[in-house]
Enzyme design. Structure first.
Site, PDB file in Angstrom:
ATOM      1  N   LYS A 189       0.860  -1.186   0.000  1.00 32.62           N
ATOM      2  CA  LYS A 189       0.000   0.000   0.000  1.00 32.62           C
ATOM      3  C   LYS A 189       0.885   1.220   0.000  1.00 32.62           C
ATOM      4  CE  LYS A 189      -4.521   0.712   0.325  1.00 32.62           C
ATOM      5  NZ  LYS A 189      -5.549  -0.279  -0.006  1.00 32.62           N
ATOM      6  N   ASP A 234      -7.049   4.125  -4.481  1.00 30.71           N
ATOM      7  CA  ASP A 234      -7.628   3.909  -3.152  1.00 30.71           C
ATOM      8  C   ASP A 234      -8.346   5.216  -2.778  1.00 30.71           C
ATOM      9  OD1 ASP A 234      -7.492   1.708  -0.908  1.00 30.71           O
ATOM     10  OD2 ASP A 234      -7.126   3.570   0.161  1.00 30.71           O
TER      11      ASP A 234
HETATM   12  N1  GLU Z   1      -7.302  -0.009  -3.043  1.00 33.69           N
HETATM   13  C1  GLU Z   1      -8.089  -1.180  -3.320  1.00 33.69           C
HETATM   14  C2  GLU Z   1      -8.107  -2.097  -2.124  1.00 33.69           C
HETATM   15  O1  GLU Z   1      -7.919  -1.671  -0.998  1.00 33.69           O
HETATM   16  C3  GLU Z   1      -7.660  -1.864  -4.616  1.00 33.69           C
HETATM   17  C4  GLU Z   1      -6.255  -2.345  -4.644  1.00 33.69           C
HETATM   18  C5  GLU Z   1      -5.814  -2.852  -6.004  1.00 33.69           C
HETATM   19  O2  GLU Z   1      -6.633  -2.920  -6.912  1.00 33.69           O
HETATM   20  O3  GLU Z   1      -4.629  -3.186  -6.129  1.00 33.69           O
HETATM   21  O4  GLU Z   1      -8.383  -3.265  -2.230  1.00 33.69           O
END
Ligand code: GLU
Length: 419
Positions: free
Chosen positions: A106, A146
C-alpha cells in the site's frame, strides 16, 4: 497503543488469533507479522502560488510470498506509517483469500487533496512516483487507486514510470483509464463485489434481498456503486452518508438520482433534497435500524465504544478496517454476521488482477468476461470462507484469515528461506 491509534495492532491481533485457532506456530507465520519493506519519501512540490511545499509519502510492501506486491495509493490527511502498514498487510490477506498470485502493498501521501489544484495534484503524484519508482514495476509492485485517487492519477503514475523506463509500461499500475490499458469493469469492481457478497449471504440465509433494507456509510467509488447495484436488485437502500451529510428514506433512496446530484455538486451529498427524504445526523448512520450495514468509508468506525448501538444484523465491510478487533468479537458474540473487508471489498483487486493480465498479454476482455470472472472468483472465496466459519463456529473474519494464512504459509514453506 490502542487499536484506535494503531490499525497495524488491529491486524496483528486478528492474525495472532487466526494462527492460534488453526494451530499455526509462530515459527511458521512470524514473517507475516512484519512488512517486508518500508519506504518513506519526503519531497518538494511547486505550488501554484510559487511556494515550495514539502510532502511525505510511503510505499510499504508487506509480503511478496505469493507474487508481486499489490495495493492502492491513498491521498488523505490521516495517512501515516501505521495506517499504510495495516493497509499493506490487509492487501496480502485479501489477495490470498481471492487466491490471486499477488502479495500485498500500500502507499499514500499525507495531504488534503481538496486543497490542491489539479496541477498541484499532478506534480505531487509525479514526484511521488519518481521517488518510489525504484521499488515498483509490473513484476515487483503494482499500485492502484484507493481513497481520493482515481484513473486520472493512475494515468500520471503510469506516464511518469514509463518516462523513467523509456517505454510504455501499462502493467505498472491498475485502475487506469481504458485509453491507456485500463480494464472494462474496473471502476465498478469493488462496489460490484460488495453487492455480490451481500446477495450471496442473503441467499445462504434464505432471505429475499428485495425484502431487505440497507444503510451505506460512504458515497465514494465503493459506497455509491454498491448502493446503486444493491438498489437495482430491488433491495431498499434507506440511508446513505458521506463526510458532508446523511439522508434517509423509508421507501428507499433514489441512488441514481443522488449520484447525478453528487456529480454536479463537487462529488458531495450535502444539500441534496427529494420528496420523502429526510436529512439525518451523519454520525448516526451506523446506528440506522436496517438489516444490512455497509461501512464503506475509512478505518475504525465500529469500536468498543459504539458497537452496542449497531442494530443491523449483517455488516458488509466495503472499507478497509472499519471494525476494531474488540468490536468484532462483540459483534460475533451477539450473533451478527460480518463479511470482512479482505473478502467483501476484494472485487477491486480481483479486477485489478484481470487488468494486469490483459496488460501483460496486450489483450482487452469484454465487460461480460470481466464481470463473469469476477463473480466466479469472488463467490468461490465467499463460499470457502462461509463454509469454514460454519464448520468452526467462528466469525467469517477468522475463517478468512485462517484460509489466507494457510495459503501464505504453504507458499513460504514451498519457496524456502533465502539464503
Ligand atoms: N485499493 C483497493 C483495495 O484496498 C484496490 C487495490 C488494487 O486494486 O490493487 O483493495
Amino acid at each position: 497503543m490502542s487499536t484506535k491509534a494503531n490499525p497495524y495492532e488491529n491486524f496483528l491481533n486478528v492474525l495472532d488469533s487466526a494462527a492460534e485457532q488453526d494451530g499455526i506456530s509462530l515459527n511458521e507465520y512470524a514473517t507475516f507479522r512484519f512488512p517486508e519493506r518500508e519506504l518513506t519519501v519526503n519531497f518538494p512540490v511547486h505550488m501554484d502560488n510559487g511556494e515550495i511545499k514539502m510532502f511525505t509519502g510511503y510505499r510499504i510492501q508487506h509480503s511478496s510470498a505469493r507474487g508481486p506486491c499489490k495495493g492502492g495509493i491513498r491521498f488523505h490527511p490521516d495517512v501515516d506509517m501505521n495506517e499504510v502498514r495495516a493497509l499493506s498487510a490487509w492487501m496480502t490477506f485479501k489477495c490470498a483469500i481471492a487466491n490471486i498470485p499477488y502479495g500485498g502493498a500500500k502507499g499514500g501521501i499525507t495531504c488534503d487533496p481538496s486543497q490542491l489544484s489539479r496541477q498541484e495534484l499532478e506534480r505531487m503524484t509525479r514526484r511521488y512516483t519518481s521517488m518510489i519508482s525504484p521499488i515498483i514495476g509490473p513484476h515487483k509492485d503494482i499500485p492502484a487507486p484507493d481513497v481520493n485517487t482515481n484513473a486520472e492519477i493512475m494515468g500520471w503514475l503510469m506516464d511518469t514510470y514509463s518516462m523513467i523506463e523509456g517505454y510504455p509500461v501499462p502493467g505498472v499500475v491498475t485502475g487506469k483509464s481504458l485509453d491507456i490499458g485500463g480494464s472494462l469493469g474496473r471502476p465498478e469492481a469493488t462496489g460490484r463485489g460488495v453487492m455480490l457478497v451481500a446477495s450471496s449471504l442473503s441467499q445462504k440465509l434464505g432471505l429475499d434481498i428485495k425484502d431487505c433494507t440497507f444503510a451505506v456509510q460512504g458515497f465514494g467509488n465503493v459506497g455509491s456503486t454498491a448502493a446503486l447495484l444493491i438498489s437495482q436488485l430491488g433491495a431498499k437502500v434507506v440511508a446513505v452518508s458521506d463526510h458532508t451529510a446523511a439522508f434517509y428514506c423509508a421507501d428507499g433512496l433514489n441512488i441514481a438520482e443522488m449520484l447525478d446530484y453528487c456529480a454536479g455538486n463537487n462529488r458531495v451529498l450535502s444539500g441534496y433534497k427529494a420528496d420523502g427524504v429526510t436529512e439525518i445526523d451523519k454520525n448516526e448512520l451506523l446506528y440506522t435500524d436496517v438489516d444490512f450495514l455497509i461501512p464503506a468509508a475509512l478505518e475504525n468506525q465500529i469500536t468498543e465504544e459504539n458497537v452496542s448501538k449497531i442494530k443491523a444484523k449483517y455488516i458488509i465491510e466495503g472499507a478497509n478496517g472499519p471494525t476494531s478487533y474488540e468490536a468484532d468479537k462483540i459483534l460475533f458474540e451477539s450473533g451478527k454476521i460480518v463479511i470482512p473487508d479482505i473478502l467483501a471489498n476484494s472485487g477491486g483487486v480481483i479486477v485489478s488482477y484481470f487488468e494486469w493480465v490483459q496488460n501483460l498479454q496486450s489483450l482487452q476482455w469484454s465487460l461480460d468476461e470481466v464481470n463473469n470472472r469476477l463473480s466466479d472468483l469472488l463467490l468461490k472465496s465467499f463460499n470457502e470462507v462461509f463454509e469454514l466459519s460454519q464448520e468452526r463456529n467462528c466469525s467469517m473474519r477468522m475463517a478468512a484469515y485462517i484460509i489466507a494464512l494457510r495459503r501464505l504459509v504453504r507458499a513460504k514453506n514451498t519457496r524456502g528461506l533465502y539464503p
